[in-house]
Design a protein around this motif. Structure first.
Motif, mmCIF file in Angstrom:
data_model
loop_
_atom_site.group_PDB
_atom_site.id
_atom_site.type_symbol
_atom_site.label_atom_id
_atom_site.label_comp_id
_atom_site.label_asym_id
_atom_site.label_seq_id
_atom_site.Cartn_x
_atom_site.Cartn_y
_atom_site.Cartn_z
ATOM 1 N N ALA A 254 15.029 -1.140 -0.832
ATOM 2 C CA ALA A 254 13.872 -1.217 -0.607
ATOM 3 C C ALA A 254 12.854 -0.827 0.959
ATOM 4 O O ALA A 254 11.863 -0.615 0.730
ATOM 5 C CB ALA A 254 14.306 -3.210 0.250
ATOM 6 N N HIS A 258 9.368 1.308 1.069
ATOM 7 C CA HIS A 258 8.424 0.424 2.131
ATOM 8 C C HIS A 258 8.050 1.891 3.067
ATOM 9 O O HIS A 258 6.698 2.893 3.238
ATOM 10 C CB HIS A 258 9.268 -0.075 3.180
ATOM 11 C CG HIS A 258 7.995 -1.160 4.093
ATOM 12 N ND1 HIS A 258 8.053 -0.150 5.050
ATOM 13 C CD2 HIS A 258 7.234 -1.089 3.968
ATOM 14 C CE1 HIS A 258 6.365 -0.820 6.221
ATOM 15 N NE2 HIS A 258 6.661 -1.503 5.488
ATOM 16 N N ASN A 261 6.376 4.628 1.378
ATOM 17 C CA ASN A 261 4.711 4.311 0.545
ATOM 18 C C ASN A 261 4.489 4.664 1.694
ATOM 19 O O ASN A 261 2.711 5.039 1.357
ATOM 20 C CB ASN A 261 4.858 3.003 0.650
ATOM 21 C CG ASN A 261 4.326 3.437 -1.755
ATOM 22 O OD1 ASN A 261 4.634 3.895 -1.972
ATOM 23 N ND2 ASN A 261 5.177 2.123 -1.794
ATOM 24 N N ASN A 262 4.270 4.210 3.427
ATOM 25 C CA ASN A 262 3.663 4.640 4.124
ATOM 26 C C ASN A 262 2.586 5.572 4.160
ATOM 27 O O ASN A 262 1.537 5.995 4.067
ATOM 28 C CB ASN A 262 3.935 4.060 5.418
ATOM 29 C CG ASN A 262 3.681 2.747 5.184
ATOM 30 O OD1 ASN A 262 2.754 2.218 4.928
ATOM 31 N ND2 ASN A 262 4.529 2.238 6.431
ATOM 32 N N ASN A 265 0.673 6.779 1.557
ATOM 33 C CA ASN A 265 -0.306 5.833 1.080
ATOM 34 C C ASN A 265 -0.947 7.407 2.356
ATOM 35 O O ASN A 265 -2.677 7.229 1.771
ATOM 36 C CB ASN A 265 0.119 4.997 2.150
ATOM 37 C CG ASN A 265 -1.909 3.965 1.897
ATOM 38 O OD1 ASN A 265 -2.424 3.663 0.552
ATOM 39 N ND2 ASN A 265 -1.606 3.381 2.936
ATOM 40 N N ASN A 266 -0.339 7.311 3.234
ATOM 41 C CA ASN A 266 -1.277 7.881 4.157
ATOM 42 C C ASN A 266 -2.408 9.457 3.728
ATOM 43 O O ASN A 266 -3.512 10.255 3.826
ATOM 44 C CB ASN A 266 -0.569 8.685 5.376
ATOM 45 C CG ASN A 266 -0.149 7.249 6.261
ATOM 46 O OD1 ASN A 266 -1.393 6.645 5.897
ATOM 47 N ND2 ASN A 266 0.340 7.457 7.531
ATOM 48 N N ARG A 292 -3.481 17.044 8.720
ATOM 49 C CA ARG A 292 -3.000 15.296 8.905
ATOM 50 C C ARG A 292 -1.763 15.891 7.322
ATOM 51 O O ARG A 292 -0.763 15.282 7.595
ATOM 52 C CB ARG A 292 -3.904 14.634 8.324
ATOM 53 C CG ARG A 292 -4.737 14.652 10.054
ATOM 54 C CD ARG A 292 -5.758 13.379 9.772
ATOM 55 N NE ARG A 292 -5.786 12.650 11.223
ATOM 56 C CZ ARG A 292 -6.831 11.822 11.428
ATOM 57 N NH1 ARG A 292 -6.943 10.990 10.041
ATOM 58 N NH2 ARG A 292 -7.170 11.630 13.090
ATOM 59 N N GLN A 296 2.194 14.107 7.591
ATOM 60 C CA GLN A 296 3.184 13.256 6.935
ATOM 61 C C GLN A 296 3.443 13.687 6.069
ATOM 62 O O GLN A 296 4.908 12.581 5.819
ATOM 63 C CB GLN A 296 1.903 12.115 6.055
ATOM 64 C CG GLN A 296 0.764 11.239 6.867
ATOM 65 C CD GLN A 296 1.460 10.802 7.496
ATOM 66 O OE1 GLN A 296 1.776 9.393 7.318
ATOM 67 N NE2 GLN A 296 1.074 10.959 8.906
ATOM 68 N N ARG A 299 6.474 13.794 7.641
ATOM 69 C CA ARG A 299 7.283 12.973 8.338
ATOM 70 C C ARG A 299 8.119 12.184 7.218
ATOM 71 O O ARG A 299 9.283 11.706 7.469
ATOM 72 C CB ARG A 299 6.271 11.456 8.153
ATOM 73 C CG ARG A 299 6.345 10.365 8.566
ATOM 74 C CD ARG A 299 5.722 9.705 8.741
ATOM 75 N NE ARG A 299 5.724 7.686 9.165
ATOM 76 C CZ ARG A 299 4.645 7.142 8.507
ATOM 77 N NH1 ARG A 299 3.445 7.463 8.712
ATOM 78 N NH2 ARG A 299 4.620 6.032 8.408
ATOM 79 N N THR A 422 14.974 -1.610 12.513
ATOM 80 C CA THR A 422 14.363 -1.248 13.689
ATOM 81 C C THR A 422 13.659 -2.392 14.602
ATOM 82 O O THR A 422 13.064 -2.902 13.900
ATOM 83 C CB THR A 422 13.373 0.105 13.855
ATOM 84 O OG1 THR A 422 13.152 0.588 14.737
ATOM 85 C CG2 THR A 422 12.152 -0.044 12.909
ATOM 86 N N THR A 423 13.566 -2.382 15.909
ATOM 87 C CA THR A 423 13.530 -3.121 16.689
ATOM 88 C C THR A 423 12.056 -2.970 17.640
ATOM 89 O O THR A 423 11.809 -3.193 18.301
ATOM 90 C CB THR A 423 14.331 -3.995 17.335
ATOM 91 O OG1 THR A 423 15.067 -3.351 18.283
ATOM 92 C CG2 THR A 423 15.100 -4.618 16.715
ATOM 93 N N LYS A 424 12.441 -1.414 17.595
ATOM 94 C CA LYS A 424 11.383 -0.431 18.261
ATOM 95 C C LYS A 424 9.890 -0.667 17.853
ATOM 96 O O LYS A 424 9.594 -1.030 17.014
ATOM 97 C CB LYS A 424 11.685 1.020 18.091
ATOM 98 C CG LYS A 424 13.205 1.714 18.428
ATOM 99 C CD LYS A 424 13.489 2.859 18.530
ATOM 100 C CE LYS A 424 14.655 3.316 18.610
ATOM 101 N NZ LYS A 424 15.428 4.816 18.157
#
Lengths: 482, 125
Positions: A254, A258, A261-262, A265-266, A292, A296, A299, A422-424
């Motif tokens: 999962a 996610h 995908n980000n 998508n970019n 750019r 990505q 990343r 993550t909580t960051k």
């Protein structure tokens, strides 16, 4: 031998000893009873013999033949009594003494009979006859009395013997009972201690077994049962771990979807927009678009690299190492971050740490991960504590990394080792602690967290000592050899 | 003809940047925001015809944006995009009268077609 049988055996021996003691005592009591009966009879006889002797003296003094008839009567009575209790007397003093008594009595009766015949014809008994008569009477009385006193002495001896037999037997039984009980209890105690040690170690998650061959008694059965339980628990833990692993793969998938995908998508949006607005773009803008895209893809590359780090751990290069050395190297790496964030570092390193067996690079990665989180949690000021200590209970080394940051909310604590959690605020990858956890577990250690909101968070990393790992691997080698 | 206004909310800066370039090209007035909070603050100041929001964001998330917008400006159309499509969330969003729901990666043409339908255009300029 089974403890059950041991207890039966010991009780049987004790009962046997008590029966033996009882039969000795019974035997002695019977003897005393026999002797007692004899002394009662003997007392009567002695009294009767005394009466005979008195009558005999009267005859010699007054020469009355009627007295002799009386004596004969008394002798007949005594003889009858003797015949009646012959068995009792022979049991007490033996047939020989009985026969002698009878012979002396017959002899005396003969003397009396002779004296009576003389008297009936009116003649006086001669000095010689008187002497023989007195002698026979004397002998009968003395023998009877000596028998009586002898038997009384014997009764005394039997009682004394019985007393000492009873005393020693009771001591013997007590000692035997104590010794045997001690042996059984010591045996059970030893086995129970092993069971206690084993269950304690199982509750700590070490599923080792009692390797020595189990004894054939009940404790052996208990130990076998616990061994079976240990392997069963281990198997089930493996199953649970496996299902947890599957669950974490679910979370992972999962998260991967996610996270991937980000940037995907970019890239997609950059490409679509690029195509749409191509004609209106200058050269520099076109190059910026491609930069750019490059960002990505970078990343994506980092995400994939982190995933691979965990799912396919790199070949470990574990060597004997010093925990404090790795801590110092980590500090060198994070010092700049500490300075920038104005965070004080406090090192509290123990000097009695056991050597550990680690891949330095990987453990350092864990320390850097946790320290970086700590620094980010503190913001602009605070104190970072890095401590090392020796855990005497387990023999392990422990590293504590404690911050004075904002802390982690209790509802998040269960998830901080989940992938992509993550909580960051700026969105970390959520993989750092997950990867760290995997590394420490791969080292046979443990990573846990304590946190309170507002006070800060502490991570505890335990690493097994070099000695412990060597012992384990030696054991394994031995088992393989077997 | 006045320009239709579109608000884009996504914590991925590129989404806003690219959508703005593409939509401005088509004659829309576009504002972009990186989080739900600042977007809602802006909505206090002025309404938008269309709000395109990411679902999963730190702080105020897409569903909260949807509810607030619908309460304050019932005529504003809300389109949701998400990196991780989740049926439960989609149903919840539909109940709150979301206009459309796009999984990432988003096809710009589809997004634009959806915006046009929402604004009552018959497509094509």
């Amino acid at each position: 031998m089974k403890i059950e049988y041991k207890v039966y055996f010991s009780n049987a021996v004790l009962i046997g000893l008590i029966v033996l003691l009882g039969s000795f005592a019974l035997h002695d009591l019977n003897q005393i009873l026999t002797k007692f009966r004899f002394t009662v009879i003997a007392d009567e006889l002695n009294a009767s013999f005394l009466a005979m002797r008195l009558a005999e003296k009267n005859f010699i003094l007054y020469r009355d033949p009627a007295v002799l008839v009386g004596i004969e009567g008394m002798i007949d009575d005594a003889a009858d009594s003797l015949d009646e209790v012959k068995d009792d007397i022979t049991r007490a003093v033996g047939l020989e003494n009985y026969s002698r008594l009878r012979a002396y009595m017959d002899d005396y009766a003969l003397m009396i009979g002779e004296a009576r015949r003389h008297a009936s014809v009116g003649s006086q008994p001669s000095e010689e006859m008187q002497k023989r008569l007195r002698h026979a009477g004397q002998r009968l009385k003395e023998f009877s009395e000596s028998m009586t006193s002898l038997e009384q002495r014997r009764v005394g001896a039997i009682i004394a013997k019985s007393k000492s037999v009873l005393l020693y037997s009771v001591w013997g039984i007590v000692l035997f009972a104590l010794l045997f009980t001690h042996l059984i209890v010591a045996n059970i105690g030893l086995s129970l201690r092993k069971v206690v040690e084993l269950t304690q170690s199982i509750s700590k998650g070490h599923y080792e077994k009692i390797e020595e061959k189990p004894t054939s008694d009940e404790m052996g059965a208990v130990i076998s049962a616990i061994n079976v339980m240990a392997s069963e628990l281990q198997r089930r833990e493996q199953e649970i771990l496996q299902s947890k692993r599957l669950a974490s793969i679910g979370i992972l998938v999962a998260g991967v979807a996610h996270e991937l995908n980000n940037p995907l998508n970019n890239i997609s949006m950059i490409a679509q927009t690029y195509a749409e607005v191509y004609d209106h773009l200058g050269r520099g803008q076109r190059i910026d678009f491609m930069h750019r895209v490059e960002e990505q893809t970078e990343r994506l590359r980092v995400i994939i690299k982190n995933l691979l780090d965990f799912s396919r751990p790199k070949e470990r290069h574990r060597v004997k190492n010093d925990v404090n050395r790795v801590v110092h190297k980590t500090v060198d790496l994070v010092q700049n971050m500490l300075d920038v964030s104005n965070i004080q570092l406090r090192l509290k390193l123990a000097d009695n740490l056991p050597a550990v067996y680690i891949d330095e690079h990987q453990v350092q990665q864990v320390l850097v991960n946790i320290s970086t989180n700590a620094i980010q949690a503190m913001g602009d000021s605070g104190e970072l504590l890095i401590a090392s200590r020796y855990l005497a209970d387990s023999g392990d080394a422990e590293i504590e990394i404690r911050d004075t940051g904002k802390g982690i909310e209790p509802k998040f604590l269960d998830h901080i080792f989940d992938p992509f959690f993550t909580t960051k605020e700026d969105g970390g990858t959520g993989l750092g602690l997950w990867v760290s956890y995997g590394i420490i577990k791969n080292h046979g250690g443990n990573l846990r967290v304590e946190s309170s909101v507002g006070d800060g968070t502490a991570f505890f990393i335990t690493l097994p000592s070099y000695m412990k790992i060597k012992e384990c691997s030696d054991d394994e080698t031995q088992h393989h050899d077997n | 003809m006045t320009k239709h206004s579109i608000m884009i909310i996504d914590d991925e800066k590129i989404v806003g940047d690219m959508a703005r370039l593409s939509l401005e090209q088509d004659g829309y007035e576009v504002e972009t925001f990186l989080d739900g909070r600042s977007a809602l603050d802006r909505l206090e100041v002025r309404p938008f015809d269309v709000v395109v929001t990411d679902l999963k964001m730190k702080g105020v998330d897409g569903l909260q944006v949807l509810r607030t917008v619908k309460k304050r400006h019932p005529k504003t159309v809300v389109i949701m995009i998400t990196a991780f499509a989740n049926l439960d969330v989609a149903i919840e969003a539909l109940r709150d009268d979301v206009h459309d729901f796009f999984p990432k990666p988003v096809k710009l043409k589809e997004l634009k077609a959806s915006i046009e339908r929402a604004l009552g255009k018959d497509g094509g300029h």
